[in-house]
Design a protein around this motif. Sequence first.
Motif, PDB file in Angstrom:
ATOM      1  N   TYR A   1       0.826  -1.206   0.000  1.00  0.00           N
ATOM      2  CA  TYR A   1       0.000   0.000   0.000  1.00  0.00           C
ATOM      3  C   TYR A   1       0.865   1.263   0.000  1.00  0.00           C
ATOM      4  O   TYR A   1       0.675   2.178  -0.805  1.00  0.00           O
ATOM      5  N   GLY A   2       1.811   1.300   0.942  1.00  0.00           N
ATOM      6  CA  GLY A   2       2.591   2.507   1.161  1.00  0.00           C
ATOM      7  C   GLY A   2       3.395   2.961  -0.034  1.00  0.00           C
ATOM      8  O   GLY A   2       3.460   4.162  -0.339  1.00  0.00           O
ATOM      9  N   LYS A   3       4.024   2.035  -0.743  1.00  0.00           N
ATOM     10  CA  LYS A   3       4.816   2.400  -1.913  1.00  0.00           C
ATOM     11  C   LYS A   3       3.944   2.973  -3.024  1.00  0.00           C
ATOM     12  O   LYS A   3       4.440   3.659  -3.919  1.00  0.00           O
ATOM     13  N   ALA A   4       2.654   2.682  -2.971  1.00  0.00           N
ATOM     14  CA  ALA A   4       1.730   3.201  -3.977  1.00  0.00           C
ATOM     15  C   ALA A   4       1.020   4.475  -3.500  1.00  0.00           C
ATOM     16  O   ALA A   4       0.144   4.986  -4.185  1.00  0.00           O
TER      17      ALA A   4
ATOM     18  N   ARG B   1       1.273  -3.946  -5.951  1.00  0.00           N
ATOM     19  CA  ARG B   1       0.924  -2.598  -5.528  1.00  0.00           C
ATOM     20  C   ARG B   1      -0.603  -2.441  -5.520  1.00  0.00           C
ATOM     21  O   ARG B   1      -1.280  -2.887  -6.455  1.00  0.00           O
ATOM     22  N   ILE B   2      -1.107  -1.807  -4.473  1.00  0.00           N
ATOM     23  CA  ILE B   2      -2.530  -1.496  -4.350  1.00  0.00           C
ATOM     24  C   ILE B   2      -2.634  -0.001  -4.091  1.00  0.00           C
ATOM     25  O   ILE B   2      -2.061   0.505  -3.119  1.00  0.00           O
TER      26      ILE B   2
ATOM     27  N   ALA C   1       8.955   0.550 -17.182  1.00  0.00           N
ATOM     28  CA  ALA C   1       8.552   1.889 -16.771  1.00  0.00           C
ATOM     29  C   ALA C   1       7.477   1.871 -15.704  1.00  0.00           C
ATOM     30  O   ALA C   1       7.385   2.760 -14.876  1.00  0.00           O
ATOM     31  N   SER C   2       6.632   0.825 -15.713  1.00  0.00           N
ATOM     32  CA  SER C   2       5.510   0.810 -14.789  1.00  0.00           C
ATOM     33  C   SER C   2       5.855   0.231 -13.432  1.00  0.00           C
ATOM     34  O   SER C   2       5.092   0.340 -12.494  1.00  0.00           O
ATOM     35  N   ASP C   3       7.033  -0.430 -13.316  1.00  0.00           N
ATOM     36  CA  ASP C   3       7.348  -1.139 -12.098  1.00  0.00           C
ATOM     37  C   ASP C   3       7.916  -0.218 -11.035  1.00  0.00           C
ATOM     38  O   ASP C   3       8.717   0.666 -11.315  1.00  0.00           O
ATOM     39  N   GLU C   4       7.536  -0.472  -9.795  1.00  0.00           N
ATOM     40  CA  GLU C   4       8.095   0.268  -8.677  1.00  0.00           C
ATOM     41  C   GLU C   4       9.412  -0.378  -8.284  1.00  0.00           C
ATOM     42  O   GLU C   4       9.740  -1.478  -8.672  1.00  0.00           O
ATOM     43  N   LYS C   5      10.215   0.293  -7.450  1.00  0.00           N
ATOM     44  CA  LYS C   5      11.433  -0.306  -6.949  1.00  0.00           C
ATOM     45  C   LYS C   5      11.075  -1.510  -6.113  1.00  0.00           C
ATOM     46  O   LYS C   5      10.236  -1.455  -5.226  1.00  0.00           O
TER      47      LYS C   5
END
Length: 372
Positions: A35-38, A133-134, A348-352
């Motif tokens: 949740y937090g990373k998003a 990711r949510i 490009a769409s992926d988070e760390k």
Amino acid sequence: MPELAEVSRIVHFIRQHLVGKSLSKVSTQNDDIIYGKAGTSAAEFQKAMEGKKVVGAGQQGKYFWIAMSSPPHAVMHFGMAGWLKIRDADTYYYRTDKPADKEWPPKYWKFLLETDGDPTTEAAFVDFRRLGRIRLVNCPEDQIRKHSPLKENGPDPVADKDVVTEDWLAAKLRSKKVPVKALLLDQANISGIGNWMGDEILYHAKIHPEQYSNTLTDGQAKELHSAIHYICSTSVDLLADSEKFPEDWLFKYRWAKGKKTMPTLLNGEKITFLTVGGRTSAVVPSVQKKTGPVAKEVKGEEESEAQNNTKRKRGAAVKKESDAEQSEEEPKIKKAAPKGRPKKIKEASDEKKPEVSEQPPAGRRRSTRLKK
């Protein structure tokens, strides 16, 4: 990682089991990564979803969303191992007989949804690797794709067929000097194509994955365009059920990597494995010829690993000669710098990606839908 076809499968089940129903109960577990990373929290997600009606579901590549009766809406990404389970529904794209997979609520759940009505429907987002990711997107339903993270991604080859044309693809190929496999995997170019789909597309287009994208001929660009739409549309239409995939697809035979005998297609043609852009690529050398410059001369993984092991052994055995003032009894040894593994191409769409904090269950996913 679930790719375009697998994500399309879960969107199908959301529409079948959740759309048109109100969420009478929403439970969440706090997770500062998923949740937090998003940019949201479990508590915010619960408050935004509970009591509202599910009015739709959609997809752009590897991202999908659940549209609610009023904003905000839930936009999600499965990462490497996430999934949405619906109780008593065959949502998974691979079959499993593990008793733990029948438990409810399932392990590693991040949210639980329960609808009103009789019978009720229960759904759970699960992710043991915590790479999914949510997030909440506060906008009208028809504007979701105009907001981050979707607006930064390329068109979806199934949802945006009118965008992914031959001319569009040819211009995209000419505009970049990268291995064509890397171009397909970059979500900023095209949404939804991952490793197995990229390999399948290039095999059917008869293109070597390492060839520079800007060196492809007009004929090759046309074949690539045709293969993209064929593989993507067919796998989506079949709900990512690999048992129904055509028998001439590479997917049916690529999973024998690492076994004593080299995997082959039904017609006997050999499959080899190369590392392209940091990803393992299944290639059929007799079909996928190098017809132009490539990023590097790529060797099979087994051969490369053997050479690396040999070099490491030699490096460990070599001692640096003593300096003029250095005694023979205490020679200084300089260790050879370890060769780093090739960097993975960042989509490009992926988070760390965070480090894994939970132990994954035994076994690994090897196909879109394995037989019992």
